[in-house]
Design a protein around this motif. Sequence first.
Motif, PDB file in Angstrom:
ATOM      1  N   GLU A   1       0.855  -1.185   0.000  1.00 58.62           N
ATOM      2  CA  GLU A   1       0.000   0.000   0.000  1.00 58.62           C
ATOM      3  C   GLU A   1       0.894   1.239   0.000  1.00 58.62           C
TER       4      GLU A   1
ATOM      5  N   LEU B   1      -5.199   2.642 -19.553  1.00 48.68           N
ATOM      6  CA  LEU B   1      -6.340   1.913 -20.073  1.00 48.68           C
ATOM      7  C   LEU B   1      -6.885   2.761 -21.224  1.00 48.68           C
TER       8      LEU B   1
ATOM      9  N   PHE C   1      -8.550   5.197 -11.732  1.00 51.07           N
ATOM     10  CA  PHE C   1      -8.446   3.735 -11.724  1.00 51.07           C
ATOM     11  C   PHE C   1      -7.931   3.155 -10.403  1.00 51.07           C
ATOM     12  N   GLY C   2      -6.958   3.811  -9.788  1.00 53.04           N
ATOM     13  CA  GLY C   2      -6.381   3.262  -8.562  1.00 53.04           C
ATOM     14  C   GLY C   2      -7.227   3.497  -7.324  1.00 53.04           C
TER      15      GLY C   2
ATOM     16  N   ARG D   1     -12.308   2.121  -6.516  1.00 51.84           N
ATOM     17  CA  ARG D   1     -12.908   0.992  -5.803  1.00 51.84           C
ATOM     18  C   ARG D   1     -12.751   1.135  -4.285  1.00 51.84           C
TER      19      ARG D   1
ATOM     20  N   ARG E   1      -2.308   9.502 -12.330  1.00 48.76           N
ATOM     21  CA  ARG E   1      -2.956   8.307 -11.790  1.00 48.76           C
ATOM     22  C   ARG E   1      -2.224   7.834 -10.531  1.00 48.76           C
TER      23      ARG E   1
ATOM     24  N   LEU F   1      -3.420   8.384  -5.876  1.00 47.28           N
ATOM     25  CA  LEU F   1      -3.368   7.422  -4.764  1.00 47.28           C
ATOM     26  C   LEU F   1      -2.757   8.045  -3.512  1.00 47.28           C
TER      27      LEU F   1
END
Lengths: 255, 266
Positions: free
Chosen positions: A78, A92, A103-104, A107, A150, A154
């Motif tokens: 992590e 992508l 994307f990271g 979710r 991207r 995070l």
Amino acid sequence: MSDPVFECRSASVTLSLSGGARPIISDINLDIQQAEFLSIVGPSGTGKTTLLRMLGGLLHPTSGEVRVNGAILTGPPEGVVIVFQDYANALLQWRTVAANVAFGIERKLPAKECTDRVNAALDLVGLSRRAEDYPWQLSGGMQQRVQIARALALRPAVMLMDEPFAALDAMTKAGLQDELLRLRDQTRTSFVFITHDIEEAVYLGDRVAVLKGSPGRIEDIVKIELPSLRDQISTRQMPEFLAYRYGLHKAIGHG
Amino acid sequence: MSQRLPKFPFLGRLLMQLPSPLGVLPLIAVLIVWQILQKGNSPYFPPPSAWWSGIVQSAATGKLLPACLASLQTILVGMVLATAAGVMLGVLIGLSRRTARALGPLLEFCRAMPPPAIVPLAILFLGYDERMKLTIVVISAMWPILLNTASAIQRIHPILLDVATSFHLSFYERIRFVAIPSVMPSILLGVRIALPLTIVLTLLVEILTSIEGVGALMITAQRNFQSGQLYGLLVLVGLFGFFLNTVFSMIQAIILRRWPPRSIPA
């Protein structure tokens, strides 16, 4: 000195290839501090990418250990994110720029926070106006910035970069180098930056590690004591800069 | 935020899927010549006017519409099921070498079996009904989708899979967010190849078994020497295939507008 974010203790990786087991990197000892910029240089074939994949948890050390914030690494940790050289395959292509940056985190975070972080990350790399475009509609430099955004979304503690600017032209490269240093100051992220370009390594790095041989070993770690505010023109002309450049060329074995 | 997706090139791409009106001219010319040269009502080469009256006659008995709907239903449901089965098996086989090895011989065996040869067996197991028709259509039409999907999955760039691993995606998330979207152009190509197959197989099964459908009407017309009607039905089937193919091309163009143009297989 505070505890390092990353530690490698005599870590080695041996890959079993078609010709049998082959040691790729051997006896790697490294510490990476918070907000530090560590460049790793070395000729091709010395296991630079393998070293980075090991730090990113994509490869397990065959012996020795890698720790992130004190915990032994068993998979992709992590707070550590990789930026690949090959941006076209790392993005992508069917998602918009904004969806790629999400994307990271999409979710893991509620939609609202996700949107905020995506916008903030796009702001940091100056791509807010291209949020709804697709990566294949952007230039190479912009696509690489999407990949960096991207990673930034995070809010990583460590960013691992594998020759991220190798495929870009000199001007785009210079712009992105300065952007990275600015991002490091703004976000206090640590960087591990792999390159085969010695000048780039010196320009960006707080320290430069030299990887050499087969299997690759850390030959030397040079502390770069240049003023922390770097400038593409004046920094690169400083006698100290040239001295580091000369010394590293020597260490690698050029002339 | 500005929408930068070029609107006009996209519309252009969509319109390109439509057949050129010019391409229909030779066909019309042949039909006119045929109509003029044909004297009397030949049992082998009835003139186009007889085709039309045959179709009208068939429609008047009330059999044509239900038959068309039955065939269309089999084609569409068969297409959906073949796509689902083909993509699922294709992804499994593409992702795991072990599955590919374990299922390989069985799949090769099934693929080599000519669909008409399965019909008697399918009748034995399932009887003369819609399910049997669907089973044969699905089993035979899923191959191009399965093979296209599996080979595209194997060709996914390793970096993309590294990205998925490094972002902690679960197995299911890898398939849903990375694998399937990245092979979407190949899946759609497979579906496009499977579409005419589905039509052929639906008619074939109907002709062989006389289960309700356009194929059953055709074999009945042939047995009753209604050659005009037979030709008419043939044209109807042709139009049917043409229409479905055009609609699918447009759907394909709409879905793939998000993918890089060069990644789309021709």
